[in-house]
Design a protein around this motif. Structure first.
Motif, PDB file in Angstrom:
ATOM      1  N   GLY A  97      10.985   0.427   3.405  1.00 11.67           N
ATOM      2  CA  GLY A  97       9.694  -0.224   3.233  1.00 11.67           C
ATOM      3  C   GLY A  97       9.070  -0.007   1.874  1.00 11.67           C
ATOM      4  N   ASP A  98       9.697   0.851   1.039  1.00  9.75           N
ATOM      5  CA  ASP A  98       9.211   1.137  -0.312  1.00  9.75           C
ATOM      6  C   ASP A  98       7.764   1.618  -0.302  1.00  9.75           C
ATOM      7  OD1 ASP A  98       9.539   1.438  -3.003  1.00  9.75           O
ATOM      8  OD2 ASP A  98       9.339  -0.673  -3.526  1.00  9.75           O
ATOM      9  N   CYS A  99       7.436   2.448   0.690  1.00 15.15           N
ATOM     10  CA  CYS A  99       6.051   2.925   0.833  1.00 15.15           C
ATOM     11  C   CYS A  99       5.585   3.710  -0.393  1.00 15.15           C
ATOM     12  CB  CYS A  99       5.922   3.806   2.076  1.00 15.15           C
ATOM     13  SG  CYS A  99       6.491   3.040   3.600  1.00 15.15           S
ATOM     14  N   ILE A 100       6.492   4.490  -0.971  1.00 15.57           N
ATOM     15  CA  ILE A 100       6.093   5.370  -2.069  1.00 15.57           C
ATOM     16  C   ILE A 100       5.668   4.583  -3.299  1.00 15.57           C
ATOM     17  CG2 ILE A 100       8.393   5.620  -3.103  1.00 15.57           C
ATOM     18  CD1 ILE A 100       7.706   8.638  -3.421  1.00 15.57           C
ATOM     19  N   ALA A 101       6.217   3.382  -3.500  1.00 17.38           N
ATOM     20  CA  ALA A 101       5.917   2.606  -4.712  1.00 17.38           C
ATOM     21  C   ALA A 101       4.446   2.241  -4.792  1.00 17.38           C
ATOM     22  CB  ALA A 101       6.783   1.353  -4.759  1.00 17.38           C
ATOM     23  N   CYS A 102       3.888   1.754  -3.697  1.00 14.82           N
ATOM     24  CA  CYS A 102       2.491   1.324  -3.709  1.00 14.82           C
ATOM     25  C   CYS A 102       1.518   2.476  -3.518  1.00 14.82           C
ATOM     26  CB  CYS A 102       2.253   0.273  -2.630  1.00 14.82           C
ATOM     27  SG  CYS A 102       2.953  -1.344  -3.027  1.00 14.82           S
ATOM     28  N   HIS A 103       1.935   3.502  -2.787  1.00 15.56           N
ATOM     29  CA  HIS A 103       1.008   4.574  -2.439  1.00 15.56           C
ATOM     30  C   HIS A 103       1.117   5.780  -3.364  1.00 15.56           C
ATOM     31  CE1 HIS A 103      -0.667   2.838   1.238  1.00 15.56           C
ATOM     32  NE2 HIS A 103       0.527   2.320   1.434  1.00 15.56           N
ATOM     33  N   THR A 104       1.703   5.598  -4.546  1.00 13.98           N
ATOM     34  CA  THR A 104       1.806   6.691  -5.509  1.00 13.98           C
ATOM     35  C   THR A 104       1.384   6.194  -6.888  1.00 13.98           C
ATOM     36  OG1 THR A 104       3.652   7.667  -4.285  1.00 13.98           O
ATOM     37  CG2 THR A 104       3.330   8.397  -6.544  1.00 13.98           C
ATOM     38  N   SER A 105       0.325   6.774  -7.413  1.00  8.70           N
ATOM     39  CA  SER A 105      -0.083   6.462  -8.788  1.00  8.70           C
ATOM     40  C   SER A 105       0.302   7.587  -9.727  1.00  8.70           C
ATOM     41  CB  SER A 105      -1.602   6.234  -8.853  1.00  8.70           C
ATOM     42  OG  SER A 105      -2.308   7.382  -8.416  1.00  8.70           O
ATOM     43  N   ASP A 106       0.452   8.786  -9.192  1.00  8.87           N
ATOM     44  CA  ASP A 106       0.837   9.968  -9.956  1.00  8.87           C
ATOM     45  C   ASP A 106       2.042  10.575  -9.246  1.00  8.87           C
ATOM     46  OD1 ASP A 106       1.169  12.450 -11.109  1.00  8.87           O
ATOM     47  OD2 ASP A 106      -0.908  13.088 -10.886  1.00  8.87           O
ATOM     48  N   LYS A 107       3.195  10.626  -9.927  1.00  8.60           N
ATOM     49  CA  LYS A 107       4.415  11.120  -9.276  1.00  8.60           C
ATOM     50  C   LYS A 107       4.292  12.563  -8.811  1.00  8.60           C
ATOM     51  CE  LYS A 107       7.615   7.933 -11.519  1.00  8.60           C
ATOM     52  NZ  LYS A 107       8.834   7.791 -12.361  1.00  8.60           N
ATOM     53  N   GLY A 108       3.330  13.283  -9.355  1.00 13.09           N
ATOM     54  CA  GLY A 108       3.092  14.646  -8.894  1.00 13.09           C
ATOM     55  C   GLY A 108       2.330  14.695  -7.583  1.00 13.09           C
ATOM     56  N   ARG A 109       1.821  13.520  -7.137  1.00 12.36           N
ATOM     57  CA  ARG A 109       1.090  13.451  -5.861  1.00 12.36           C
ATOM     58  C   ARG A 109       1.654  12.291  -5.034  1.00 12.36           C
ATOM     59  NH1 ARG A 109      -5.011  13.346  -8.136  1.00 12.36           N
ATOM     60  NH2 ARG A 109      -4.214  11.322  -8.781  1.00 12.36           N
ATOM     61  N   PRO A 110       2.896  12.416  -4.568  1.00 12.53           N
ATOM     62  CA  PRO A 110       3.501  11.297  -3.828  1.00 12.53           C
ATOM     63  C   PRO A 110       2.719  10.942  -2.576  1.00 12.53           C
ATOM     64  CG  PRO A 110       4.806  13.301  -3.592  1.00 12.53           C
ATOM     65  CD  PRO A 110       3.794  13.574  -4.654  1.00 12.53           C
ATOM     66  N   PHE A 111       2.557   9.668  -2.352  1.00 12.63           N
ATOM     67  CA  PHE A 111       1.885   9.089  -1.184  1.00 12.63           C
ATOM     68  C   PHE A 111       0.371   9.317  -1.168  1.00 12.63           C
ATOM     69  CE2 PHE A 111       6.269   9.864   0.339  1.00 12.63           C
ATOM     70  CZ  PHE A 111       6.604   8.571   0.699  1.00 12.63           C
ATOM     71  N   ALA A 112      -0.188   9.844  -2.260  1.00  5.34           N
ATOM     72  CA  ALA A 112      -1.628  10.116  -2.282  1.00  5.34           C
ATOM     73  C   ALA A 112      -2.450   8.900  -2.681  1.00  5.34           C
ATOM     74  CB  ALA A 112      -1.945  11.279  -3.223  1.00  5.34           C
ATOM     75  N   GLY A 113      -1.803   7.763  -2.943  1.00 12.50           N
ATOM     76  CA  GLY A 113      -2.527   6.533  -3.225  1.00 12.50           C
ATOM     77  C   GLY A 113      -3.126   6.491  -4.614  1.00 12.50           C
ATOM     78  N   GLY A 114      -4.026   5.523  -4.793  1.00 21.36           N
ATOM     79  CA  GLY A 114      -4.713   5.369  -6.067  1.00 21.36           C
ATOM     80  C   GLY A 114      -4.073   4.381  -7.009  1.00 21.36           C
ATOM     81  N   ARG A 115      -2.962   3.751  -6.606  1.00 24.48           N
ATOM     82  CA  ARG A 115      -2.343   2.768  -7.492  1.00 24.48           C
ATOM     83  C   ARG A 115      -3.155   1.480  -7.467  1.00 24.48           C
ATOM     84  NH1 ARG A 115       3.996   0.943  -8.087  1.00 24.48           N
ATOM     85  NH2 ARG A 115       3.615  -0.727  -9.588  1.00 24.48           N
ATOM     86  N   ALA A 116      -3.426   0.942  -8.645  1.00 22.67           N
ATOM     87  CA  ALA A 116      -4.215  -0.284  -8.761  1.00 22.67           C
ATOM     88  C   ALA A 116      -3.325  -1.497  -8.559  1.00 22.67           C
ATOM     89  CB  ALA A 116      -4.891  -0.342 -10.121  1.00 22.67           C
ATOM     90  N   ILE A 117      -3.733  -2.379  -7.657  1.00 25.70           N
ATOM     91  CA  ILE A 117      -3.022  -3.623  -7.413  1.00 25.70           C
ATOM     92  C   ILE A 117      -3.943  -4.767  -7.811  1.00 25.70           C
ATOM     93  CG2 ILE A 117      -1.981  -5.121  -5.672  1.00 25.70           C
ATOM     94  CD1 ILE A 117      -1.152  -2.660  -4.149  1.00 25.70           C
TER      95      ILE A 117
END
Length: 478
Positions: A97-117
């Motif tokens: 589902g490629d969940c990590i791509a959209c829900h990771t803005s900082d690779k040091g905080r995987p799945f923590a969100g914050g990515r701007a779409i």
């Protein structure tokens, strides 16, 4: 009878009636007290039973996840049964589902969100889906998570925006959704609150999604087609569900919903052209073999056809390279069985081009103005060779040939210009592919000149861009 006797009789009846009412009220009070006492006794017995058996009240929608997390966190020597298997399956499905791509803005905080779409209506910031109880989904029940995936409704009943692809995720089985949740709950909780969405009125009114859903959303799980084989159905389940390929490869209507009549026939997303992946011989991937498709998804390279760049490079890096061979083959079988959609191309994207000889022609020549051939030799030839044939042949980390290259041979030059602007970074188990970005090195006019030289010499000569068009592509948020 004397009058005084009649009055006395009435008085006696009144006294008797009042006494009867008092007795009834007293009896009711006794019954109420008895009922309360019985209820209290039953409750006390229940508490005593819980204490005796060290049990806790459990909600049925939470129990499978609780078991999975508890077992997954147990020592390996003692871990057995459904828990670890559920979590491992959830990890695989979250990759699909490629969940990590959209829900990771900082690779040091995987799945923590914050990515701007970026959307036509404003900017949406992805939420934190780590198990942090305050800023993530740590307080969500299985039912909350299932409802979000299947219906596009959050824990507090708020309508989710379709930047979260619940339009496709609704087809995912309940068991697979539960597995994904079990996996996410093993992630390190990250206390982080992403920025608030920045959407223009009235698009910031979530209740309006009710009307959007009426036009663009059909809730319901995937139903296998009994007329098709197991591999086709598995491919359909992945492409139409977790992999949500339509989100990028399907054109959109005026409400930004998907044009279901043109499924997977190609679309523009954030300046990039997600190409037609129907099996049309010239407009799509009809000339690709099952192995070409599987290789492209697992390595980012279909030899002699395409190399993944932009958002697709991220998909390969984060998602499709982790799929097993059976699922890759199923996806290929499904895509090649779709209805072909013709976009009017005269030749397939990978059938253009011939080697260049400009390095010889330009030697000693006086160059005036912006010259695409000169810029190519100065900035690109060290990797792609001055003939355009690439360096490194077919090695995993080779610099790709620009001849028979789907980006150079496309009917528009968007992706070629975007690659020059933003470069390529694609990491797989086979190679770490890097092309530098030239957005700070070259002007819009220079990038347009290089782009037009490449399409003319190595690709589709009708695909050209002006400096103004490059400027607009440069301005698109990535």
């Amino acid at each position: 009878m004397k009058r005084s006797d009649r009055h006395g009789g009435n008085l006696d009846a009144t006294v008797f009636s009042a006494s009867r009412r008092a007795a009834l009220i007293a009896r009711r009070r006794v019954w109420k007290m008895a009922a309360l006492a019985a209820a209290f006794s039953l409750f006390a017995l229940y508490l005593a039973w819980l204490e005796a058996y060290d049990a806790e009240p459990r909600h049925t929608d939470e129990s499978p996840l609780g078991e999975a997390v508890a077992q997954a966190s147990a020592p390996a020597s003692g871990a057995s049964g459904l828990g670890p298997d559920l979590v491992r399956r959830g990890e695989y499905l979250a990759r699909a589902g490629d969940c990590i791509a959209c829900h990771t803005s900082d690779k040091g905080r995987p799945f923590a969100g914050g990515r701007a779409i970026s959307t036509p209506f404003g900017t949406i910031y992805t939420p934190n889906i780590t198990p942090d109880p305050d800023t993530g989904i740590g307080r969500w029940t299985d039912a909350d998570f299932m409802r979000a995936m299947h219906e596009g409704i959050g824990k507090e009943g708020q309508r989710l925006y379709p930047a979260f692809p619940y339009v496709e995720y609704t087809r995912v089985t309940g068991q697979d959704v539960q597995a994904i949740r079990a996996y996410l709950n093993t992630m390190v909780p990250v206390r982080y609150t992403p920025p608030s969405n920045d959407l223009r009125f009235p698009f910031n009114q979530r209740w309006l999604m009710v009307f959007w859903n009426l036009l663009n959303f059909d809730e319901g799980r995937f139903v296998p087609d009994p007329k098709q084989g197991a591999e086709w159905n598995r491919g359909a389940y992945l492409v139409e569900g977790l992999a949500h390929c339509e989100e990028c490869h399907t054109p959109r209507n005026f409400t930004q919903g998907l044009k279901t009549g043109e499924r997977l026939s190609g679309a523009i997303q954030a300046g990039w052209h997600a190409y037609n992946i129907t099996p049309h011989k010239t407009s799509g991937i009809g000339s690709w073999s099952d192995q070409d498709i599987a290789s492209y998804l697992s390595t980012g390279i279909a030899e002699g056809r395409a190399s993944a760049a932009g958002p697709m490079a991220d998909v390969v890096s984060n998602s499709t390279q982790y799929l097993n061979r059976a699922d890759l083959r199923s996806i290929a079988i499904y895509l090649r069985a779709l209805k072909p959609i013709d976009r009017g191309e005269a030749r397939a994207r990978a059938e253009w081009g011939s080697p260049a000889s400009d390095a010889v022609a330009l030697r000693g020549a006086r160059i005036e103005g912006v010259n695409g051939a000169q810029l190519f030799l100065a900035n690109c030839a060290s990797c792609h060779h001055w003939t355009g044939e690439g360096v490194g042949a077919s090695a995993p980390g080779a610099y790709p040939s620009l001849i028979h290259n789907s980006v150079a041979g496309a009917s528009d030059a968007n992706n070629l210009a975007m690659v020059i602007l933003h470069g390529v970074h694609r990491t797989t188990k086979d190679a770490d592919v890097l092309m530098p970005a030239f957005d700070r090195e070259l002007t819009d006019a220079q990038i347009a000149a290089v782009t037009n030289y490449v399409t003319k010499q190595f690709g589709n000569p009708r695909s050209t861009l002006s400096a103004e068009q490059v400027g607009r592509l440069r301005a698109v948020p990535q």
